[in-house]
Enzyme design. Structure first.
Site, PDB file in Angstrom:
ATOM      1  N   ALA A 115       0.807  -1.222   0.000  1.00 19.70           N
ATOM      2  CA  ALA A 115       0.000   0.000   0.000  1.00 19.70           C
ATOM      3  C   ALA A 115       0.841   1.274   0.000  1.00 19.70           C
ATOM      4  O   ALA A 115       0.288   2.368   0.138  1.00 19.70           O
ATOM      5  CB  ALA A 115      -0.926  -0.025   1.210  1.00 19.70           C
ATOM      6  N   ASN A 171       1.807  -4.855   7.475  1.00 23.86           N
ATOM      7  CA  ASN A 171       2.545  -5.153   6.235  1.00 23.86           C
ATOM      8  C   ASN A 171       3.271  -3.922   5.708  1.00 23.86           C
ATOM      9  O   ASN A 171       4.387  -4.019   5.199  1.00 23.86           O
ATOM     10  CB  ASN A 171       1.600  -5.725   5.171  1.00 23.86           C
ATOM     11  CG  ASN A 171       1.023  -7.065   5.599  1.00 23.86           C
ATOM     12  OD1 ASN A 171       1.725  -7.874   6.194  1.00 23.86           O
ATOM     13  ND2 ASN A 171      -0.249  -7.288   5.333  1.00 23.86           N
ATOM     14  N   HIS A 199      -1.002   7.196   3.642  1.00 19.33           N
ATOM     15  CA  HIS A 199       0.308   6.860   4.226  1.00 19.33           C
ATOM     16  C   HIS A 199       1.308   7.930   3.801  1.00 19.33           C
ATOM     17  O   HIS A 199       1.457   8.202   2.606  1.00 19.33           O
ATOM     18  CB  HIS A 199       0.815   5.511   3.710  1.00 19.33           C
ATOM     19  CG  HIS A 199      -0.042   4.361   4.107  1.00 19.33           C
ATOM     20  ND1 HIS A 199      -0.239   3.975   5.419  1.00 19.33           N
ATOM     21  CD2 HIS A 199      -0.767   3.501   3.358  1.00 19.33           C
ATOM     22  CE1 HIS A 199      -1.042   2.928   5.450  1.00 19.33           C
ATOM     23  NE2 HIS A 199      -1.381   2.624   4.217  1.00 19.33           N
TER      24      HIS A 199
HETATM   25  N1  LIG Z   1       1.676  -6.970   1.403  1.00 21.62           N
HETATM   26  C1  LIG Z   1       0.570  -6.629   0.775  1.00 21.62           C
HETATM   27  O1  LIG Z   1       0.541  -5.740  -0.056  1.00 21.62           O
HETATM   28  C2  LIG Z   1      -0.697  -7.363   1.109  1.00 21.62           C
HETATM   29  C3  LIG Z   1      -1.875  -7.072   0.409  1.00 21.62           C
HETATM   30  C4  LIG Z   1      -3.033  -7.792   0.725  1.00 21.62           C
HETATM   31  C5  LIG Z   1      -3.020  -8.762   1.723  1.00 21.62           C
HETATM   32  N2  LIG Z   1      -1.861  -9.005   2.380  1.00 21.62           N
HETATM   33  C6  LIG Z   1      -1.787 -10.084   3.397  1.00 21.62           C
HETATM   34  O2  LIG Z   1      -2.027 -11.310   2.707  1.00 21.62           O
HETATM   35  C7  LIG Z   1      -2.677 -12.246   3.575  1.00 21.62           C
HETATM   36  C8  LIG Z   1      -3.953 -12.767   2.889  1.00 21.62           C
HETATM   37  O3  LIG Z   1      -4.884 -11.703   2.745  1.00 21.62           O
HETATM   38  P1  LIG Z   1      -6.393 -12.015   2.309  1.00 21.62           P
HETATM   39  O4  LIG Z   1      -7.098 -10.700   2.350  1.00 21.62           O
HETATM   40  O5  LIG Z   1      -6.418 -12.798   1.053  1.00 21.62           O
HETATM   41  O6  LIG Z   1      -6.882 -12.930   3.528  1.00 21.62           O
HETATM   42  P2  LIG Z   1      -8.157 -13.908   3.586  1.00 21.62           P
HETATM   43  O7  LIG Z   1      -8.450 -14.103   5.024  1.00 21.62           O
HETATM   44  O8  LIG Z   1      -9.242 -13.433   2.674  1.00 21.62           O
HETATM   45  O9  LIG Z   1      -7.614 -15.297   2.959  1.00 21.62           O
HETATM   46  C9  LIG Z   1      -6.606 -16.033   3.556  1.00 21.62           C
HETATM   47  C10 LIG Z   1      -6.787 -17.515   3.176  1.00 21.62           C
HETATM   48  O10 LIG Z   1      -5.619 -18.198   3.606  1.00 21.62           O
HETATM   49  C11 LIG Z   1      -5.991 -19.372   4.320  1.00 21.62           C
HETATM   50  N3  LIG Z   1      -4.975 -19.589   5.357  1.00 21.62           N
HETATM   51  C12 LIG Z   1      -4.672 -18.779   6.411  1.00 21.62           C
HETATM   52  N4  LIG Z   1      -3.668 -19.314   7.136  1.00 21.62           N
HETATM   53  C13 LIG Z   1      -3.336 -20.482   6.530  1.00 21.62           C
HETATM   54  C14 LIG Z   1      -2.387 -21.498   6.826  1.00 21.62           C
HETATM   55  N5  LIG Z   1      -1.591 -21.409   7.906  1.00 21.62           N
HETATM   56  N6  LIG Z   1      -2.304 -22.557   5.997  1.00 21.62           N
HETATM   57  C15 LIG Z   1      -3.122 -22.669   4.906  1.00 21.62           C
HETATM   58  N7  LIG Z   1      -4.057 -21.735   4.583  1.00 21.62           N
HETATM   59  C16 LIG Z   1      -4.167 -20.670   5.389  1.00 21.62           C
HETATM   60  C17 LIG Z   1      -7.377 -19.100   4.898  1.00 21.62           C
HETATM   61  O11 LIG Z   1      -8.110 -20.301   5.067  1.00 21.62           O
HETATM   62  C18 LIG Z   1      -7.998 -18.175   3.834  1.00 21.62           C
HETATM   63  O12 LIG Z   1      -8.732 -18.896   2.867  1.00 21.62           O
HETATM   64  C19 LIG Z   1      -2.955 -11.500   4.880  1.00 21.62           C
HETATM   65  O13 LIG Z   1      -1.969 -11.847   5.840  1.00 21.62           O
HETATM   66  C20 LIG Z   1      -2.853 -10.031   4.485  1.00 21.62           C
HETATM   67  O14 LIG Z   1      -2.413  -9.221   5.581  1.00 21.62           O
HETATM   68  C21 LIG Z   1      -0.709  -8.324   2.088  1.00 21.62           C
END
Ligand SMILES: NC(=O)c1ccc[n+]([C@@H]2O[C@H](COP(=O)([O-])OP(=O)(O)OC[C@H]3O[C@@H](n4cnc5c(N)ncnc54)[C@H](O)[C@@H]3O)[C@@H](O)[C@H]2O)c1
Length: 248
Positions: A115, A171, A199
């Site tokens: 972001a 993040n 930000h």
């Molecule tokens: N760095 C970035 O720019 C950025 C952007 C978006 C999201 N994210 C991060 O990415 C991650 C996913 O985001 P999201 O919005 O898709 O989340 P979400 O909750 O919609 O989906 C996560 C999925 O991962 C699965 N999961 C979680 N832990 C698991 C594990 N230990 N083993 C197997 N499966 C597992 C869950 O069952 C779920 O289906 C989050 O940690 C979020 O903070 C980072």
């Protein structure tokens, strides 16, 4: 390129959509601890993790910090790893372990800019040493779950305390700290006059001082994620397969 995605949630869905629309040209395979989520996506998936890893060029962790701990080293024995739950890398022990496994197996760990913007310049400045890096995040009080009739500073302090109290920012704080090679100072502000997630990054160094401001709107597919963060993930995956890389 075969892209294997851990996580069939919001980001997993954004990636599937980018492939369906032709923005991303990769072969996709998924894994999730909840296989029903992958079934809903309608893309190929594996129920077992070992089977999932077979034939992967790059693995995208789009699940949780726990998944980085659980699977990061296993992935790096076989493939490159993109970490989205970047906050997990604030754990110095885990980061050290993952870097050692990557080194031993000639694999790489990628972190999207998410972001924020300007990580390219911040990385370059870290070569001469950054004296100070500060992140100021401003959101509408409703988005922060607080009441405020005027601009109000909710937190000012170090990165580790900030992410404990305001995990939504983890993040961004982690990516910034990794780029600067030092922990960022963090300020969280509630402001009823803003409707975007803002930000601001301030950097002081011997070579340049930087001020970067990003005003983010939520992703159309997932209001919890900034649109820019979702796009930065797609762009990073594209860049890994490209011959010309700009600003990386
Ligand atoms: N760095 C970035 O720019 C950025 C952007 C978006 C999201 N994210 C991060 O990415 C991650 C996913 O985001 P999201 O919005 O898709 O989340 P979400 O909750 O919609 O989906 C996560 C999925 O991962 C699965 N999961 C979680 N832990 C698991 C594990 N230990 N083993 C197997 N499966 C597992 C869950 O069952 C779920 O289906 C989050 O940690 C979020 O903070 C980072």
């Amino acid at each position: 390129m075969r892209l294997c995605v851990i996580g069939c949630g919001n980001v997993g869905r954004i990636i599937a959509r980018a492939v369906d629309e032709g923005t991303l040209e990769v072969d996709l395979k998924y894994y999730d601890r909840n296989p029903k989520k992958c079934e809903e996506l309608g893309k190929p998936y594996s129920k077992g993790f070992e089977e999932f890893l077979e034939g992967c060029d790059v693995v995208l962790e789009a699940a949780s910090p726990q998944a980085v701990k659980e699977f990061g080293a296993k992935v790096l024995e076989r493939a490159d790893l993109i970490v989205l739950s970047v906050g997990a890398l604030l754990d110095e022990e885990l980061l050290k372990e993952l870097l050692e496994v990557a080194e031993r197996n000639d694999k790489r760990i990628f972190v999207p800019s998410g972001a924020i913007a300007g990580l390219d310049a911040i990385k370059a400045l870290s070569l001469v040493g950054i004296d100070e890096v500060t992140l100021v995040t401003t959101k509408n009080p409703k988005a922060l779950g607080v009441e405020a009739k005027e601009r109000k500073v909710l937190f000012e302090g170090d990165a580790k305390e900030a992410v404990k109290r305001f995990p939504f920012n983890v993040n961004v704080v982690a990516a910034l700290s990794l780029a600067a090679k030092r922990l960022a100072k963090v300020k969280i502000v509630a402001d009823p006059n803003v409707d975007k997630n803002v930000h601001e990054v301030y950097v002081k160094s011997k070579a340049s001082d930087l001020y970067i401001k990003v005003e983010n709107v939520p992703s159309p597919m997932n209001p919890k994620t900034s649109y820019l963060a979702a796009l930065s993930v797609i762009e990073l995956i594209k860049e890994i397969g490209e011959r010309l890389r700009v600003g990386t």
